[in-house]
Scaffold this motif. Structure first.
Motif, mmCIF file in Angstrom:
data_model
loop_
_atom_site.group_PDB
_atom_site.id
_atom_site.type_symbol
_atom_site.label_atom_id
_atom_site.label_comp_id
_atom_site.label_asym_id
_atom_site.label_seq_id
_atom_site.Cartn_x
_atom_site.Cartn_y
_atom_site.Cartn_z
ATOM 1 N N MET A 1 27.986 -14.334 19.641
ATOM 2 C CA MET A 1 28.109 -14.394 18.189
ATOM 3 C C MET A 1 29.202 -13.411 17.756
ATOM 4 O O MET A 1 29.353 -12.345 18.332
ATOM 5 N N TYR A 2 29.928 -13.796 16.738
ATOM 6 C CA TYR A 2 31.047 -13.018 16.225
ATOM 7 C C TYR A 2 30.792 -12.692 14.757
ATOM 8 O O TYR A 2 30.501 -13.592 13.956
ATOM 9 N N LYS A 3 30.905 -11.424 14.395
ATOM 10 C CA LYS A 3 30.708 -11.006 13.004
ATOM 11 C C LYS A 3 32.002 -11.230 12.220
ATOM 12 O O LYS A 3 33.064 -10.749 12.601
ATOM 13 N N ILE A 4 31.898 -11.956 11.124
ATOM 14 C CA ILE A 4 33.042 -12.229 10.258
ATOM 15 C C ILE A 4 33.213 -11.042 9.306
ATOM 16 O O ILE A 4 32.249 -10.610 8.678
ATOM 17 N N PRO A 5 34.428 -10.494 9.199
ATOM 18 C CA PRO A 5 34.645 -9.296 8.372
ATOM 19 C C PRO A 5 34.686 -9.622 6.875
ATOM 20 O O PRO A 5 35.742 -9.943 6.321
ATOM 21 N N LEU A 6 33.538 -9.529 6.225
ATOM 22 C CA LEU A 6 33.437 -9.834 4.800
ATOM 23 C C LEU A 6 33.301 -8.569 3.972
ATOM 24 O O LEU A 6 32.827 -7.547 4.456
ATOM 25 N N THR A 7 33.701 -8.668 2.726
ATOM 26 C CA THR A 7 33.474 -7.619 1.739
ATOM 27 C C THR A 7 32.814 -8.265 0.531
ATOM 28 O O THR A 7 32.627 -9.488 0.501
ATOM 29 N N ASN A 8 32.502 -7.466 -0.466
ATOM 30 C CA ASN A 8 31.886 -8.042 -1.665
ATOM 31 C C ASN A 8 32.894 -8.223 -2.803
ATOM 32 O O ASN A 8 32.511 -8.343 -3.955
ATOM 33 N N TYR A 9 34.204 -8.276 -2.487
ATOM 34 C CA TYR A 9 35.187 -8.605 -3.519
ATOM 35 C C TYR A 9 34.875 -9.994 -4.052
ATOM 36 O O TYR A 9 34.629 -10.916 -3.268
ATOM 37 N N PRO A 10 34.916 -10.189 -5.376
ATOM 38 C CA PRO A 10 34.468 -11.475 -5.954
ATOM 39 C C PRO A 10 35.266 -12.690 -5.518
ATOM 40 O O PRO A 10 34.729 -13.769 -5.398
ATOM 41 N N ASN A 11 36.546 -12.547 -5.277
ATOM 42 C CA ASN A 11 37.377 -13.655 -4.790
ATOM 43 C C ASN A 11 38.158 -13.118 -3.605
ATOM 44 O O ASN A 11 38.929 -12.185 -3.747
ATOM 45 N N GLN A 12 37.946 -13.710 -2.440
ATOM 46 C CA GLN A 12 38.644 -13.229 -1.258
ATOM 47 C C GLN A 12 39.116 -14.395 -0.407
ATOM 48 O O GLN A 12 38.477 -15.442 -0.360
ATOM 49 N N SER A 13 40.248 -14.188 0.207
ATOM 50 C CA SER A 13 40.823 -15.171 1.104
ATOM 51 C C SER A 13 41.437 -14.403 2.262
ATOM 52 O O SER A 13 42.167 -13.434 2.052
ATOM 53 N N PHE A 14 41.116 -14.812 3.486
ATOM 54 C CA PHE A 14 41.659 -14.138 4.657
ATOM 55 C C PHE A 14 41.662 -15.088 5.844
ATOM 56 O O PHE A 14 40.959 -16.096 5.858
ATOM 57 N N ILE A 15 42.474 -14.750 6.835
ATOM 58 C CA ILE A 15 42.561 -15.525 8.069
ATOM 59 C C ILE A 15 41.910 -14.716 9.175
ATOM 60 O O ILE A 15 42.096 -13.506 9.267
ATOM 61 N N CYS A 16 41.131 -15.402 10.009
ATOM 62 C CA CYS A 16 40.403 -14.728 11.080
ATOM 63 C C CYS A 16 40.360 -15.639 12.305
ATOM 64 O O CYS A 16 40.099 -16.842 12.177
ATOM 65 N N ASN A 17 40.646 -15.065 13.473
ATOM 66 C CA ASN A 17 40.482 -15.791 14.738
ATOM 67 C C ASN A 17 39.024 -15.679 15.163
ATOM 68 O O ASN A 17 38.500 -14.573 15.305
ATOM 69 N N VAL A 18 38.393 -16.812 15.380
ATOM 70 C CA VAL A 18 36.974 -16.850 15.709
ATOM 71 C C VAL A 18 36.789 -17.586 17.039
ATOM 72 O O VAL A 18 37.300 -18.694 17.204
ATOM 73 N N PRO A 19 36.064 -16.973 17.988
ATOM 74 C CA PRO A 19 35.774 -17.689 19.236
ATOM 75 C C PRO A 19 34.721 -18.769 18.997
ATOM 76 O O PRO A 19 33.609 -18.479 18.557
ATOM 77 N N VAL A 20 35.110 -20.022 19.261
ATOM 78 C CA VAL A 20 34.215 -21.166 19.053
ATOM 79 C C VAL A 20 34.302 -22.090 20.251
ATOM 80 O O VAL A 20 35.382 -22.569 20.588
ATOM 81 N N ASN A 21 33.177 -22.321 20.902
ATOM 82 C CA ASN A 21 33.085 -23.270 22.005
ATOM 83 C C ASN A 21 34.149 -23.023 23.086
ATOM 84 O O ASN A 21 34.777 -23.947 23.587
ATOM 85 N N GLY A 22 34.379 -21.757 23.422
ATOM 86 C CA GLY A 22 35.308 -21.411 24.493
ATOM 87 C C GLY A 22 36.769 -21.316 24.101
ATOM 88 O O GLY A 22 37.624 -21.104 24.958
ATOM 89 N N ALA A 23 37.080 -21.464 22.827
ATOM 90 C CA ALA A 23 38.477 -21.368 22.370
ATOM 91 C C ALA A 23 38.534 -20.456 21.152
ATOM 92 O O ALA A 23 37.556 -20.319 20.417
ATOM 93 N N ASN A 24 39.689 -19.833 20.939
ATOM 94 C CA ASN A 24 39.915 -19.058 19.721
ATOM 95 C C ASN A 24 40.483 -19.978 18.661
ATOM 96 O O ASN A 24 41.519 -20.605 18.873
ATOM 97 N N VAL A 25 39.792 -20.066 17.535
ATOM 98 C CA VAL A 25 40.220 -20.939 16.444
ATOM 99 C C VAL A 25 40.582 -20.049 15.255
ATOM 100 O O VAL A 25 39.829 -19.148 14.890
ATOM 101 N N GLU A 26 41.737 -20.322 14.663
ATOM 102 C CA GLU A 26 42.173 -19.552 13.504
ATOM 103 C C GLU A 26 41.730 -20.278 12.235
ATOM 104 O O GLU A 26 42.151 -21.410 11.968
ATOM 105 N N PHE A 27 40.838 -19.625 11.479
ATOM 106 C CA PHE A 27 40.307 -20.172 10.232
ATOM 107 C C PHE A 27 40.806 -19.359 9.051
ATOM 108 O O PHE A 27 41.018 -18.154 9.162
ATOM 109 N N ARG A 28 40.971 -20.028 7.913
ATOM 110 C CA ARG A 28 41.195 -19.336 6.644
ATOM 111 C C ARG A 28 39.919 -19.462 5.831
ATOM 112 O O ARG A 28 39.445 -20.558 5.558
ATOM 113 N N PHE A 29 39.349 -18.322 5.497
ATOM 114 C CA PHE A 29 38.129 -18.246 4.707
ATOM 115 C C PHE A 29 38.503 -18.002 3.256
ATOM 116 O O PHE A 29 39.318 -17.121 2.966
#
Length: 113
Positions: A1-29
């Motif tokens: 399991m990978y912890k997503i780096p969140l804050t409590n800013y009311p509107n946030q957008s960020f890109i994070c590489n997340v390990p999913v099913n054996g691959a690193n996937v770059e998501f924009r949250f």
């Protein structure tokens, strides 16, 4: 399991590489807090190709159990996502405008097969 780096800013957008099913996937949250309804919403994009995976999914938590908020999207093979309370006696069932990234964290994992 990978912890997503969140804050409590009311509107946030960020890109994070997340390990999913054996691959690193770059998501924009993209997260925003709905003041009227009192909950957070998440839109997720796959950076490669700027593909919208889902839009405005509420970040809700089930009391005393960990539920995959992406279970209805299992066919997309983007993993599973849990909203986890960090305090055992927290009965609010979801993060408020101050609790995201502190009282509640988001963890990401592989799809369950």
């Amino acid at each position: 399991m990978y912890k997503i780096p969140l804050t409590n800013y009311p509107n946030q957008s960020f890109i994070c590489n997340v390990p999913v099913n054996g691959a690193n996937v770059e998501f924009r949250f993209e997260l925003w807090y709905n003041e009227v309804a009192g909950y957070w919403l998440l839109s997720l994009y796959k950076v490669l190709g700027n593909e919208l995976l889902f839009s405005n999914l509420p970040l809700l938590h089930s009391i005393n159990t960990y539920s995959d908020i992406l279970c209805q999207l299992g066919y997309k093979n983007i993993g599973m996502c849990l909203i986890v309370p960090t305090f055992r006696d927290d009965r609010r069932s979801m993060p408020d405008d101050k609790g995201l990234g502190g009282a509640y964290i988001m963890v990401w994992g592989d799809n369950i097969e």
